[in-house]
Design a protein around this motif. Sequence first.
Motif, mmCIF file in Angstrom:
data_model
loop_
_atom_site.group_PDB
_atom_site.id
_atom_site.type_symbol
_atom_site.label_atom_id
_atom_site.label_comp_id
_atom_site.label_asym_id
_atom_site.label_seq_id
_atom_site.Cartn_x
_atom_site.Cartn_y
_atom_site.Cartn_z
ATOM 1 N N ALA A 278 27.319 8.936 -23.835
ATOM 2 C CA ALA A 278 28.009 9.974 -24.815
ATOM 3 C C ALA A 278 27.380 9.710 -26.097
ATOM 4 O O ALA A 278 27.057 10.571 -26.926
ATOM 5 C CB ALA A 278 29.302 10.097 -24.727
ATOM 6 N N LEU A 279 27.329 8.485 -26.497
ATOM 7 C CA LEU A 279 27.129 7.858 -27.912
ATOM 8 C C LEU A 279 25.599 7.989 -28.140
ATOM 9 O O LEU A 279 25.085 8.350 -29.094
ATOM 10 C CB LEU A 279 27.545 6.577 -28.285
ATOM 11 C CG LEU A 279 29.110 6.694 -28.332
ATOM 12 C CD1 LEU A 279 29.516 5.071 -28.359
ATOM 13 C CD2 LEU A 279 29.612 7.229 -29.466
ATOM 14 N N VAL A 280 24.903 7.576 -27.207
ATOM 15 C CA VAL A 280 23.388 7.399 -27.499
ATOM 16 C C VAL A 280 22.601 8.768 -27.101
ATOM 17 O O VAL A 280 21.543 9.127 -27.815
ATOM 18 C CB VAL A 280 22.664 6.257 -26.474
ATOM 19 C CG1 VAL A 280 21.483 6.052 -26.781
ATOM 20 C CG2 VAL A 280 23.606 4.866 -27.036
ATOM 21 N N GLY B 53 33.225 2.973 -17.202
ATOM 22 C CA GLY B 53 33.764 3.518 -18.553
ATOM 23 C C GLY B 53 32.841 3.445 -19.664
ATOM 24 O O GLY B 53 32.394 4.104 -20.725
ATOM 25 N N VAL B 54 31.966 2.022 -19.763
ATOM 26 C CA VAL B 54 31.434 1.523 -20.731
ATOM 27 C C VAL B 54 29.952 2.367 -20.911
ATOM 28 O O VAL B 54 29.539 2.937 -21.721
ATOM 29 C CB VAL B 54 30.963 0.116 -20.714
ATOM 30 C CG1 VAL B 54 29.767 -0.324 -21.532
ATOM 31 C CG2 VAL B 54 32.179 -0.713 -20.901
ATOM 32 N N GLY C 152 22.513 -2.556 -24.732
ATOM 33 C CA GLY C 152 23.889 -2.408 -25.256
ATOM 34 C C GLY C 152 24.619 -2.445 -24.020
ATOM 35 O O GLY C 152 25.931 -3.215 -23.836
ATOM 36 N N VAL C 153 24.242 -1.645 -23.035
ATOM 37 C CA VAL C 153 25.197 -1.393 -21.691
ATOM 38 C C VAL C 153 25.152 -2.885 -20.904
ATOM 39 O O VAL C 153 25.959 -3.501 -20.429
ATOM 40 C CB VAL C 153 24.491 -0.355 -20.873
ATOM 41 C CG1 VAL C 153 24.917 -0.594 -19.505
ATOM 42 C CG2 VAL C 153 25.063 0.785 -21.322
ATOM 43 N N ASN D 45 25.636 12.951 -24.047
ATOM 44 C CA ASN D 45 25.701 13.497 -22.759
ATOM 45 C C ASN D 45 27.261 13.869 -22.569
ATOM 46 O O ASN D 45 28.103 13.196 -23.277
ATOM 47 C CB ASN D 45 25.394 12.562 -21.650
ATOM 48 C CG ASN D 45 23.743 12.422 -21.273
ATOM 49 O OD1 ASN D 45 22.940 13.068 -21.790
ATOM 50 N ND2 ASN D 45 23.479 11.480 -20.558
ATOM 51 N N ALA D 46 27.609 14.935 -21.901
ATOM 52 C CA ALA D 46 28.938 15.259 -21.547
ATOM 53 C C ALA D 46 29.706 14.247 -20.696
ATOM 54 O O ALA D 46 28.994 13.645 -19.985
ATOM 55 C CB ALA D 46 28.903 16.763 -20.948
ATOM 56 N N VAL D 47 30.863 14.084 -20.922
ATOM 57 C CA VAL D 47 31.835 13.236 -20.452
ATOM 58 C C VAL D 47 32.605 13.960 -19.518
ATOM 59 O O VAL D 47 33.181 15.062 -19.831
ATOM 60 C CB VAL D 47 32.671 12.477 -21.400
ATOM 61 C CG1 VAL D 47 33.859 11.416 -20.671
ATOM 62 C CG2 VAL D 47 32.085 11.481 -22.209
#
Length: 261
Positions: free
Chosen positions: A103-105, A96-97, A54-55, A108-110
């Motif tokens: 965070a989504l996968v 940012g991506v 995805g990234v 992890n904290a942002v």
Amino acid sequence: MTDTASPIRMLNAQGYQIVVDLGVMALAGLFLALVGPFATIQESLPLRLVYWIGVMVVGGGLLAVAERLFSHLLPRMALWRRALATAAVITAPQTGVVIAAEALVFNNAVSLLLYARLLPAVFVISVAALSVMLLTRTALSRPANAVPEPSGEAAEPDLLAQHLPAQLRSADIVALQAEDHYVRIHTNAGSHLLLMRFADAIALAETTRPGHRLHRSWWAAADAISAIAYSRGSGQAELKGGITAPVSRSSYPALREAGWF
């Protein structure tokens, strides 16, 4: 033939390149998922596949758009400088991506600190990804109207190559670009600036290779042109080595006769 078919050809050429670029990035993502760099090896393989593919695909899309934009805005900039500029501009949004994907996968904290820490790594990966993208485009480019070299005949001396430095004389000449009273000779091994009239340089180049005048300040070898996009009186040509050249209205008839439109 009118210009109505030009947008279709332009979309087909750009669409093919975008598909290739994203395919390469997906393969790169698959490789990174299997290797698991930056401590992602601790996560499960399915999560790594979703994250890295995805990234890389999203980042590859951003890189492809930015690279094409820079090629339009800065056509005379050296390819390696343009690649670095593209990677630098895209690093901030791409980071940012990455933060969002983590965070989504991985849940992890942002944080701004994490964002700042990731910027250098994202820049390096962006440079590497863009380099692979450009190299793949060059490797897959196949000119539609390449003229085969005659076999069994003695090769004529390359009169233009004789004016180049020793390290470039055996390289393939891709294009000529007028710069004031000079001509920049673009080859597959680098470029060199000669004090010479543009018309004289074209005459010397065409003694041993067919080519096309693309613009009042650009000429390209026929077998170095990968694609030409033209619409509404102007366009651009994609050349080997990731070089982009403008195409003028006055060059359109000859290029159309040569089969590019």
